[in-house]
Design a protein around this motif. Structure first.
Motif, PDB file in Angstrom:
ATOM      1  N   LYS A  62       0.824  -1.213   0.000  1.00 13.11           N
ATOM      2  CA  LYS A  62       0.000   0.000   0.000  1.00 13.11           C
ATOM      3  C   LYS A  62       0.858   1.262   0.000  1.00 13.11           C
ATOM      4  N   ILE A  63       2.034   1.174   0.587  1.00 18.23           N
ATOM      5  CA  ILE A  63       2.971   2.300   0.466  1.00 18.23           C
ATOM      6  C   ILE A  63       3.345   2.478  -1.003  1.00 18.23           C
ATOM      7  N   GLY A  64       3.517   1.350  -1.704  1.00 15.64           N
ATOM      8  CA  GLY A  64       3.835   1.412  -3.132  1.00 15.64           C
ATOM      9  C   GLY A  64       2.745   2.116  -3.932  1.00 15.64           C
ATOM     10  N   VAL A  65       1.490   1.894  -3.541  1.00 12.41           N
ATOM     11  CA  VAL A  65       0.373   2.559  -4.229  1.00 12.41           C
ATOM     12  C   VAL A  65       0.479   4.077  -4.054  1.00 12.41           C
ATOM     13  N   LEU A  66       0.769   4.506  -2.825  1.00 14.34           N
ATOM     14  CA  LEU A  66       0.882   5.946  -2.563  1.00 14.34           C
ATOM     15  C   LEU A  66       2.108   6.540  -3.251  1.00 14.34           C
ATOM     16  N   LEU A  67       3.205   5.801  -3.262  1.00 16.67           N
ATOM     17  CA  LEU A  67       4.406   6.282  -3.957  1.00 16.67           C
ATOM     18  C   LEU A  67       4.142   6.419  -5.457  1.00 16.67           C
ATOM     19  N   SER A  68       3.397   5.471  -6.000  1.00 19.55           N
ATOM     20  CA  SER A  68       3.064   5.538  -7.417  1.00 19.55           C
ATOM     21  C   SER A  68       2.225   6.778  -7.714  1.00 19.55           C
ATOM     22  N   ILE A 173       1.659  16.626   0.299  1.00 21.43           N
ATOM     23  CA  ILE A 173       1.406  16.611   1.745  1.00 21.43           C
ATOM     24  C   ILE A 173       0.261  15.660   2.076  1.00 21.43           C
ATOM     25  N   LEU A 174      -0.799  15.737   1.267  1.00 24.60           N
ATOM     26  CA  LEU A 174      -1.965  14.873   1.475  1.00 24.60           C
ATOM     27  C   LEU A 174      -1.559  13.400   1.432  1.00 24.60           C
ATOM     28  N   LEU A 175      -0.816  13.023   0.402  1.00 26.12           N
ATOM     29  CA  LEU A 175      -0.397  11.627   0.258  1.00 26.12           C
ATOM     30  C   LEU A 175       0.573  11.211   1.365  1.00 26.12           C
ATOM     31  N   ALA A 176       1.464  12.123   1.743  1.00 26.34           N
ATOM     32  CA  ALA A 176       2.436  11.802   2.790  1.00 26.34           C
ATOM     33  C   ALA A 176       1.751  11.561   4.133  1.00 26.34           C
ATOM     34  N   ARG A 177       0.715  12.331   4.415  1.00 20.11           N
ATOM     35  CA  ARG A 177      -0.010  12.137   5.686  1.00 20.11           C
ATOM     36  C   ARG A 177      -0.674  10.757   5.727  1.00 20.11           C
TER      37      ARG A 177
END
Length: 294
Positions: A62-68, A173-177
């Motif tokens: 799921k981190i990969g999804v956000l990084l993508s 910022i949104l994705l990082a949170r």
């Protein structure tokens, strides 16, 4: 080839040509960063699965999804910067088209001075002085067009640029949170040899975090104040719309396309001169946001 085009640029547009070229390199870097970020996202997901740890596999996937998604936002930022760069090109093209009128005026003035020195009684002086009047009239309109388009398009360009930077920053910022919420779900309590870690109990919560991130991106709206512009008061020929007349610029100049350096801003027919009390009055011609979507 790009270097050759730079050498051929009129003196007036050389500095902006260099800026536009440098921006192209910067945009390429953002596009490259986008591809690398998406690739890393895939790698972190594959690595997590290879660990054999269900908790790490779930979280890393799921981190990969956000990084993508961060990579996709970088690509969107590059696209928005390209729009800003295209607006700068319109200023550069106008600068290029004004240069010939400046050069023509300077050339005639120089010829007059030389002739006055060599043949002060020459009848050609009258002809040259008439040509100078026409050249000055053309240049007067060209310079007005240049200052009009420069102010309007500089404002428009950095409206786009700053809006793109804000959008990119706020979405990052949104994705990082949300990524921090994911990481918080991973239990990192040390274990002794032989102990078995409990099964991962937060799969549903992790999925919800991704759903929240997707919804937040979909509902994102610009939070900045719009920049006021008087562009509506300018006609298609780069003069105030209250003044009527024919367009003096080629469409390719106003649309931001590359144009030959030799292209004149206007034709002699574009300027109407009226003799009033012995002085020449130039009557010019009719003076004439992108939403960032995910």
């Amino acid at each position: 080839m790009a270097s050759l085009r730079g050498i051929q640029q009129p003196e007036l547009s050389k500095k902006l040509f260099k800026i536009i070229k440098s921006e192209n390199h910067a945009i390429g870097a953002y596009e490259s960063a986008s591809r690398e970020r998406i690739s890393i996202a895939s790698q972190i997901s594959d690595w997590g699965e290879a660990t054999g740890d269900d908790s790490i596999s779930d979280i890393s996937d799921k981190i990969g999804v956000l990084l993508s998604e961060l990579g996709e936002q970088e690509d969107l930022f590059a696209q928005n910067l390209e729009d800003y760069r295209s607006v700068l090109k319109q200023i550069r093209n106008t600068e290029s088209s004004v240069q010939p009128s400046r050069d023509n005026k300077a050339k005639i003035t120089d010829e007059i001075q030389k002739l006055k020195y060599k043949e002060p009684q020459s009848t050609k002086l009258v002809q040259l002085e008439q040509e100078l009047v026409r050249a000055e009239a053309q240049n007067l309109v060209a310079e007005a067009q240049l200052t009009n388009i420069t102010r309007q398009k500089l404002k428009e360009a950095y409206d786009l640029h700053s809006a793109a930077v804000i959008e990119r920053g706020e979405k990052q910022i949104l994705l990082a949170r949300h990524m921090r919420r994911l990481v918080q779900l991973l239990d990192d309590t040390p274990v002794v040899p032989g102990d078995v870690r409990p099964a991962f109990e937060h799969s549903a919560q992790a999925r919800q975090i991704l759903n929240d991130a997707e919804e937040d991106l979909r509902e994102w709206q610009p939070s900045f104040d719009p920049i006021h512009s008087s562009a509506a008061d300018m006609g298609s020929n780069l003069m105030p719309a209250s003044v009527t007349g024919d367009s003096t610029l080629e469409p390719s100049v106003m649309e931001g396309e590359d144009v030959p350096a030799q292209q004149q801003v206007e034709s002699p027919q574009a300027v109407e001169k009226r003799e009033i009390s012995g002085s020449t009055v130039v009557q010019g011609e009719g003076y004439q946001q992108q939403e960032f979507q995910k």
